[in-house]
Design an enzyme around this catalytic site. Structure first.
Site, mmCIF file in Angstrom:
data_model
loop_
_atom_site.group_PDB
_atom_site.id
_atom_site.type_symbol
_atom_site.label_atom_id
_atom_site.label_comp_id
_atom_site.label_asym_id
_atom_site.label_seq_id
_atom_site.Cartn_x
_atom_site.Cartn_y
_atom_site.Cartn_z
ATOM 1 N N HIS A 141 -2.338 3.722 -2.102
ATOM 2 C CA HIS A 141 -2.033 2.315 -1.833
ATOM 3 C C HIS A 141 -3.297 1.566 -1.369
ATOM 4 O O HIS A 141 -3.672 0.542 -1.953
ATOM 5 C CB HIS A 141 -0.942 2.251 -0.753
ATOM 6 C CG HIS A 141 -0.500 0.864 -0.397
ATOM 7 N ND1 HIS A 141 0.618 0.271 -0.953
ATOM 8 C CD2 HIS A 141 -1.020 -0.059 0.441
ATOM 9 C CE1 HIS A 141 0.756 -0.955 -0.455
ATOM 10 N NE2 HIS A 141 -0.228 -1.186 0.403
ATOM 11 N N GLU A 142 -3.945 2.105 -0.364
ATOM 12 C CA GLU A 142 -5.126 1.414 0.173
ATOM 13 C C GLU A 142 -6.281 1.446 -0.828
ATOM 14 O O GLU A 142 -7.070 0.501 -0.907
ATOM 15 C CB GLU A 142 -5.542 2.012 1.515
ATOM 16 C CG GLU A 142 -4.486 1.957 2.621
ATOM 17 C CD GLU A 142 -3.944 0.562 2.908
ATOM 18 O OE1 GLU A 142 -4.656 -0.428 2.650
ATOM 19 O OE2 GLU A 142 -2.782 0.460 3.372
ATOM 20 N N GLU A 144 -1.282 -7.128 -3.193
ATOM 21 C CA GLU A 144 -0.275 -6.067 -3.081
ATOM 22 C C GLU A 144 0.067 -5.496 -4.461
ATOM 23 O O GLU A 144 0.427 -4.324 -4.575
ATOM 24 C CB GLU A 144 0.974 -6.636 -2.394
ATOM 25 C CG GLU A 144 1.968 -5.600 -1.925
ATOM 26 C CD GLU A 144 1.518 -4.811 -0.689
ATOM 27 O OE1 GLU A 144 0.458 -5.123 -0.119
ATOM 28 O OE2 GLU A 144 2.239 -3.867 -0.310
#
Lengths: 513, 513
Positions: free
Chosen positions: B269-270, B299
């Protein structure tokens, strides 16, 4: 009528804000040296330059002159060693110094420093002094100009440069103490080299895991009193200590699995610096009462913990079990102590042992004074360097890379900086001796792992005073005597009497009296 | 006559300098969350506040208005999507927004945010909503005032708040897409819960060493394309991503030896966020062409790599050998895939699976609109929250601590922020589908560990444009269609057809057409 209290508060707020920005710049530097991504350097340099510019503008703003002017007749600032008096006095000194340097000279030095370091780096790699010589000539000329601008009445050009690192130091006084030290060290070295006992490095060059070294380093720093609630320990290639705030001191060390002393004594050294920063009055962070007194005093704290404490026989009585537990190495306390105190004259200052280290500094101190005074030309420098090394330390550099090109300092404009290292050794030993006299059985305390009494003594006699006293005044007040070579020589003789069977300090002291 | 080029350069230099200070403040924040000593917080807060104040002053300085005024008749700025045109247009938008907020309101919000978060934290620990209600009332009132000040023609108060995170988003449009998504997710959830196949967490809750998780995390981030020459991966308690410069992006994850997905999907995700930052035009760092388009677009990048790539069957075909090598765990690719796609309705948003996550968001999105519009009182909020959870997700919070008090956002004044999470999921799936159509066998590439084509496609269609297009425009240009719930639903159905045997996307799509 001027409300002096309000004016002082405005000055204090301004300096506090300045410290907010300068400490942010320090973090940028810490991060750059602990793990910034490889390609982050260009932007990082821009960040540091911009914040440093802001700090410079804040330090030289005309409002400071106005405040200082308004405070000039304030009776509360009369005592030069009170918080208020020292703040007004030292802010004025710094401000006037800044103003005496023409902006064009500051910029020329900044630019020459960047070029000089690059040129030095290339010349050292190529072992080609002549490649570096023009940059060195330019830097000497610029530093000489700076010294002439900065010199106050009674200061030589060199002293004005020295004053940036060691305020109020007198070159004559240093020369005299250093000469006495040199004589004693040369004698000591002769005795060590003539001793029937010799020590080798086998124990230190075994493989010791980096994990284990990390644990030991952390344990030792914590044991002697470095406060991990207000600091941290990290890894880097060139260890240092930096304070990022009144409760945020970062120390750094390096780990080499085949050279144990690097991490252990590097950590003790930086922890000594860090404990000084942690002991400065927090409320005055960024102002003179919350700032270190001089580089010599700073170095006295690192050398005291590294050498007087960390290289003592009692310290290894205390920590030999930890070494065995961590590394499974069964050496005795005496073996660790002897190995960590091995003496062997060598070419490179940063690798030198305690008996010869100050001789390296004394050579530099003499040469840099001659360079600034124009009494030594850069044409002759490498030859003179090599001669001095042979006559003072007994080794002759086979190349300039391992000779005159070994240190970055001169290429970075740092003239007057080297003597602070030896000052640190001298002051550290003198403070330790005074603490021992005051505390009684300090050796016993160290053997039992009780370091707090010593730290408290240093807090009270050194740390608590910040920059309110000069190094000379601090030494006189804390030890009851002016700076002298005797305590350092005595402490070395005491340690080397155990390792090399040289004459113990009492005997030596009688012999020279 | 105005030299437009010079004026624009002055504006650009000013914004670049602003970015030097704001990124230094970001480093202060990163450091605070990765290892600052415990007692460093108070001074750190002062540093951040001071630098943030400098940034604010630089962003609102009157010289910006002068430059914008001088540039108002510059033909080179006419194209709103060119580097120059977008810079002038968006700097003007930001500047005018800032100017519309009275300083007293900005200060009141800043102060209420600090108090609100403290109050929320205490109330959640005590499971006492009433203790938090007055702070929430105050924050709603302040945010409503802010929204009224910020609202442009045609914008509702809520949309003006939303615009801070998702520029130009329309609440009606979001409501309509979210409603369609909600209907599909509820159907999907029914099918999953009625499925004969079920999945448990045994595989995920075994013990996996933190060292191994660290290695896997680093390997996966590097494999998908996060550039470690221009970034780094660290550990923290609440993972995030921050860009400290054009070539210095920091991502963070956390390791829990008994919960493997935390580090793996946290890292993916990061890394998705980080690869977006690394793909923005470096020359325009800190200016609109070098800034992310919206939080929803940001996002979309993290969710795309975390879910569309990282939770795919092919990804685990590729990386199962690495898992076995690192942990000695012999699970099959199918077992990893099923475990990582387990669905179970739960109370807490941040722990929710992909099938239910957006339902959590939709509840918040509806409630926060009603709160800002004054159609829902804070008296009724906890009851309505619990009813909605029961009707939408099928679980009823037994306490407010696990209900309306679970998120920090509202206490921190973040109204209009929640929908960007679901927007990210929607846009991520829509971009992925378009990339797949353009690249062909994307699944095959993933199975072979070839991620560069997908990253290149995202670089070209999303990253390279910075903030020059709105999220809506980016989606339309990149995918040829407006935002829709269909690609996300299709991708979920495809994955869950393997795990829970639900209807595959083609069947579902026919059924609803």
């Amino acid at each position: 009528m001027t409300n002096h209290g309000e004016v002082f508060q405005a000055l204090r707020d301004h300096l506090h804000k300045t410290s907010l920005v300068s400490s942010a710049a320090e973090l940028l530097g810490w991060d750059e040296r602990t793990g910034m991504p490889p390609e982050g350097g260009e932007f990082r340099a821009e960040q540091v330059a911009y914040l440093s510019g802001l700090v410079h503008d804040m330090q030289t703003g005309p409002e400071i002159a106005t405040w200082l002017d308004q405070l000039s007749d304030w009776s509360e600032a009369d005592d030069p060693h009170s918080n208020i008096g020292a703040t007004v006095r030292l802010v004025r000194k710094d401000y006037e110094k800044q103003k005496r340097l023409p902006k064009s000279l500051v910029e020329a030095i900044a630019s020459a420093t960047v070029r000089g370091q690059g040129c030095w780096d290339a010349a050292r790699k190529a072992d080609d002094y002549r490649q570096f010589q023009p940059a060195l000539d330019e830097m000497i000329s610029l530093q000489r100009q700076a010294g002439e601008c900065l010199a106050e009445e009674g200061q030589t050009t060199y002293e004005a440069l020295l004053d940036q690192y060691e305020p109020d130091a007198k070159a004559d006084q240093l020369s005299s103490v250093f000469a006495s030290l040199r004589g004693e060290l040369v004698k000591l070295l002769d005795e060590i080299q003539g001793s029937a006992r010799q020590v080798d490095e086998t124990l230190l060059k075994k493989q010791y895991s980096v994990d284990g070294q990390w644990q030991i380093s952390r344990n030792l720093a914590e044991a002697i009193g470095f406060d991990f609630n207000r600091g941290r320990l990290d890894e880097t290639s060139h260890p240092f200590c930096t304070a990022l705030g009144p409760s945020d001191c970062r120390i750094l060390t390096r780990y080499d699995s085949s050279w144990l002393p690097g991490s252990i004594f590097g950590t003790l050294h930086e922890a000594g610096h860090g404990m000084y920063e942690q002991g400065l009055p927090q409320d005055w962070y960024g102002l003179p009462p919350g700032t270190y007194a001089s580089l010599g005093i700073h170095e006295s704290q690192s050398r005291l913990w590294e050498n007087l404490v960390g290289r003592s026989a009692e310290f290894w009585q205390c920590f030999t079990p930890l070494m065995q537990e961590t590394f499974g190495e069964k050496a005795t306390p005496e073996q660790w102590h002897a190995s960590f105190n091995r003496v062997t004259p060598s070419l490179i200052r940063v690798e030198a042992d305690e008996a010869t280290y100050n001789l390296h500094i004394i050579v530099r101190f003499e040469l840099e004074q001659a360079l600034i005074a124009g009494e030594l030309s850069t044409d002759d420098l490498p030859g003179v360097w090599n001669e001095r090394y042979e006559s003072v330390i007994g080794v002759r550099p086979p190349s300039d890379a391992d000779g005159v090109l070994q240190d970055v300092h001169w290429s970075a404009g740092l003239f007057g900086y080297f003597p602070t290292y030896t000052l640190g050794n001298l002051i550290g030993a003198q403070l330790y001796a005074a603490a021992e006299e005051s505390l009684g059985d300090l050796s016993g305390m160290i053997a039992r792992g009780e370091f707090q009494p010593l730290l408290d003594w240093l807090r009270k006699h050194v740390h608590a005073h910040g920059r309110k006293f000069s190094a000379d005044e601090l030494v006189q007040n804390a030890t009851g005597a002016p700076l002298s070579a005797e305590p350092l020589v005595a402490s070395l003789r005491e340690r080397y009497s155990l390792v090399y069977d040289v004459k113990s300090p009492a005997v030596s002291s009688n012999a020279t009296s």
